[in-house]
Design a protein around this motif. Sequence first.
Motif, PDB file in Angstrom:
ATOM      1  N   SER A 220     -36.752  22.211  58.779  1.00  0.00           N
ATOM      2  CA  SER A 220     -36.409  21.751  57.428  1.00  0.00           C
ATOM      3  C   SER A 220     -37.249  20.543  57.040  1.00  0.00           C
ATOM      4  O   SER A 220     -37.330  20.192  55.863  1.00  0.00           O
ATOM      5  CB  SER A 220     -34.915  21.464  57.310  1.00  0.00           C
ATOM      6  N   SER A 221     -37.921  19.923  58.024  1.00  0.00           N
ATOM      7  CA  SER A 221     -38.773  18.779  57.687  1.00  0.00           C
ATOM      8  C   SER A 221     -39.961  19.201  56.830  1.00  0.00           C
ATOM      9  O   SER A 221     -40.629  18.351  56.241  1.00  0.00           O
ATOM     10  CB  SER A 221     -39.261  18.073  58.953  1.00  0.00           C
ATOM     11  N   ALA A 222     -40.242  20.504  56.748  1.00  0.00           N
ATOM     12  CA  ALA A 222     -41.322  20.977  55.865  1.00  0.00           C
ATOM     13  C   ALA A 222     -41.098  20.472  54.444  1.00  0.00           C
ATOM     14  O   ALA A 222     -42.042  20.252  53.691  1.00  0.00           O
ATOM     15  CB  ALA A 222     -41.384  22.496  55.876  1.00  0.00           C
ATOM     16  N   VAL A 223     -39.821  20.255  54.111  1.00  0.00           N
ATOM     17  CA  VAL A 223     -39.450  19.818  52.770  1.00  0.00           C
ATOM     18  C   VAL A 223     -40.009  18.425  52.444  1.00  0.00           C
ATOM     19  O   VAL A 223     -40.283  18.124  51.288  1.00  0.00           O
ATOM     20  CB  VAL A 223     -37.901  19.833  52.651  1.00  0.00           C
ATOM     21  N   VAL A 224     -40.247  17.600  53.461  1.00  0.00           N
ATOM     22  CA  VAL A 224     -40.732  16.242  53.177  1.00  0.00           C
ATOM     23  C   VAL A 224     -42.130  16.277  52.566  1.00  0.00           C
ATOM     24  O   VAL A 224     -42.605  15.275  52.041  1.00  0.00           O
ATOM     25  CB  VAL A 224     -40.708  15.293  54.411  1.00  0.00           C
TER      26      VAL A 224
ATOM     27  N   ASP B 170     -47.453  13.473  54.601  1.00  0.00           N
ATOM     28  CA  ASP B 170     -48.525  13.741  55.578  1.00  0.00           C
ATOM     29  C   ASP B 170     -48.155  14.735  56.675  1.00  0.00           C
ATOM     30  O   ASP B 170     -48.894  14.874  57.638  1.00  0.00           O
ATOM     31  CB  ASP B 170     -48.981  12.441  56.294  1.00  0.00           C
ATOM     32  N   ASP B 171     -47.018  15.405  56.558  1.00  0.00           N
ATOM     33  CA  ASP B 171     -46.635  16.343  57.617  1.00  0.00           C
ATOM     34  C   ASP B 171     -47.451  17.629  57.493  1.00  0.00           C
ATOM     35  O   ASP B 171     -48.323  17.736  56.627  1.00  0.00           O
ATOM     36  CB  ASP B 171     -45.141  16.647  57.537  1.00  0.00           C
ATOM     37  N   LEU B 172     -47.173  18.585  58.383  1.00  0.00           N
ATOM     38  CA  LEU B 172     -47.953  19.828  58.426  1.00  0.00           C
ATOM     39  C   LEU B 172     -47.965  20.550  57.073  1.00  0.00           C
ATOM     40  O   LEU B 172     -49.009  21.011  56.620  1.00  0.00           O
ATOM     41  CB  LEU B 172     -47.374  20.735  59.524  1.00  0.00           C
TER      42      LEU B 172
ATOM     43  N   ALA C 157     -50.456  21.960  51.687  1.00  0.00           N
ATOM     44  CA  ALA C 157     -50.488  21.854  50.226  1.00  0.00           C
ATOM     45  C   ALA C 157     -51.808  21.265  49.751  1.00  0.00           C
ATOM     46  O   ALA C 157     -52.380  21.717  48.759  1.00  0.00           O
ATOM     47  CB  ALA C 157     -49.308  21.021  49.745  1.00  0.00           C
ATOM     48  N   ASN C 158     -52.309  20.248  50.507  1.00  0.00           N
ATOM     49  CA  ASN C 158     -53.601  19.662  50.145  1.00  0.00           C
ATOM     50  C   ASN C 158     -54.734  20.674  50.270  1.00  0.00           C
ATOM     51  O   ASN C 158     -55.571  20.795  49.385  1.00  0.00           O
ATOM     52  CB  ASN C 158     -53.913  18.451  51.033  1.00  0.00           C
TER      53      ASN C 158
ATOM     54  N   ARG D 231     -56.862  29.046  48.809  1.00  0.00           N
ATOM     55  CA  ARG D 231     -56.539  30.144  49.715  1.00  0.00           C
ATOM     56  C   ARG D 231     -55.076  30.011  50.140  1.00  0.00           C
ATOM     57  O   ARG D 231     -54.780  29.908  51.329  1.00  0.00           O
ATOM     58  CB  ARG D 231     -57.478  30.102  50.931  1.00  0.00           C
ATOM     59  N   SER D 232     -54.161  30.000  49.166  1.00  0.00           N
ATOM     60  CA  SER D 232     -52.755  29.681  49.465  1.00  0.00           C
ATOM     61  C   SER D 232     -52.158  30.595  50.526  1.00  0.00           C
ATOM     62  O   SER D 232     -51.548  30.146  51.489  1.00  0.00           O
ATOM     63  CB  SER D 232     -51.897  29.794  48.213  1.00  0.00           C
ATOM     64  N   PHE D 233     -52.348  31.911  50.329  1.00  0.00           N
ATOM     65  CA  PHE D 233     -51.675  32.868  51.208  1.00  0.00           C
ATOM     66  C   PHE D 233     -52.120  32.681  52.659  1.00  0.00           C
ATOM     67  O   PHE D 233     -51.298  32.581  53.567  1.00  0.00           O
ATOM     68  CB  PHE D 233     -51.965  34.281  50.711  1.00  0.00           C
TER      69      PHE D 233
END
Lengths: 223, 217
Positions: free
Chosen positions: A161-165, A171-173, A178-179, A186-188
């Motif tokens: 759930s930390s993906a939400v940060v 600066d997380d994964l 997103a950057n 190449r989103s997908f």
Amino acid sequence: MNYQFQFDAVFAAWPLLLKGTWITVQLSLSATLLGLVVAIFCAWGKTSGPGWLRFIINAYIEVIRNTPFLVQLFFFFFALPAIGLRWSPQTAALVAMVVNLGAYATEIIRAGIESIPKGQIEAGRAINLKPWEIFRFVIIKPALKAIYPALTSQFILLMLSSAVVSVISADDLTSVAANLQSQTFRSFEIYIVVAAIYLALALAFSALFKLIYKRTLNYPDRR
Amino acid sequence: MRTFGFPEFLFILEAAKWTLALSAIAFVGGAILGLAIALMRTSESGWARGISTVFIQIFQGTPLLLQLFLVFFGAPVLGLDINPWVAAGVALVLNSGAFLGEIWRGCIEAIPRGQWEAAEALNLRWRDRMRDVVLPQAFKIALAPTVGYLVQIIKGTSLAAIIGFVEVTRAGQIVNNATFQPLIVFSVVAAIYFVICWPLSLLAGRMERKRARALAR
């Protein structure tokens, strides 16, 4: 389907992905350790603290468990600075994670404490242990064995759930993803690779936790 | 600049309708998928167990946010036109299907072995065994954790805000951008979730205790 998959741009950025992965792991581990400190205190307060403290702890647990993590994150990142508490996205993310895990872990630890037979605590008292010694040696240690599986899966849930940060650019994964997405479009491909990294982390940590259990807590129960 | 007043409050409250609608889709879709997953996980066929295990591993081992992104950004790749509604719905159904499947597998496996054997001894086919013997008993055990999981689904719908779906959280962000009063805005947002989720949590807890008492007797 005539889409051309192009993973080159994603793999070219592997140092960034690696750094993001490391930050996600770091954030999750430190939030868990700090959250456990909060949870142990709250579990103590809930089982043997005064009435007013029990009320506050209960309110904290219910509010956190019945609101989304995303809203909690927004609260810590946007609302608290408005009343003078300024902090970086990383700190806000860490605080939100600690507060969130603290509430869930309190309930887990409390369940562990309640699984300790009363006679065992009375035995501790009978051999003249101080209350905090009873809490530490007679309650926490055997309780830890009982709650280990629940705690470790809570860690993995927190890590995921930390993906939400990433929505506050911590600066997380997922922030790295997103950057990269806005640079390469190449989103997908990016999100597939990043999802695979999270999956690998989740599997690796659950294997590691099983190993730790086997090495340290796998002693027989004496009844 | 606007200040936070009754119309702003009403705007966020209105959005609760979409949070509830999305939760309902996620729950109903997830329940159908979850039942299939739970039956596959407990079936005798090796490949059914294998597929359902991999499905659960993938959806429980990756962040819901990324599942949402993958559906949202992946569907156009497959040539499908997609809006935030469909993306959020599909991702949430897949995710809750995996979690409900795993919860219900536990409930099915909690039915004593003897019950299965008795049904087999009566020469019931797998379908009748499941429908008439195992599932009705598993249903009772599953009720409390399922209500509890409903809270997770409702909270999970907040992530749809990130792909632009206007539900409670997104409505809060919009109001916050207009008023710059984050403290009150996000308190209101949190309060709305709390009012929806807390009764469900209490209900789940009560059902859990009732069952524990029934078992102890």
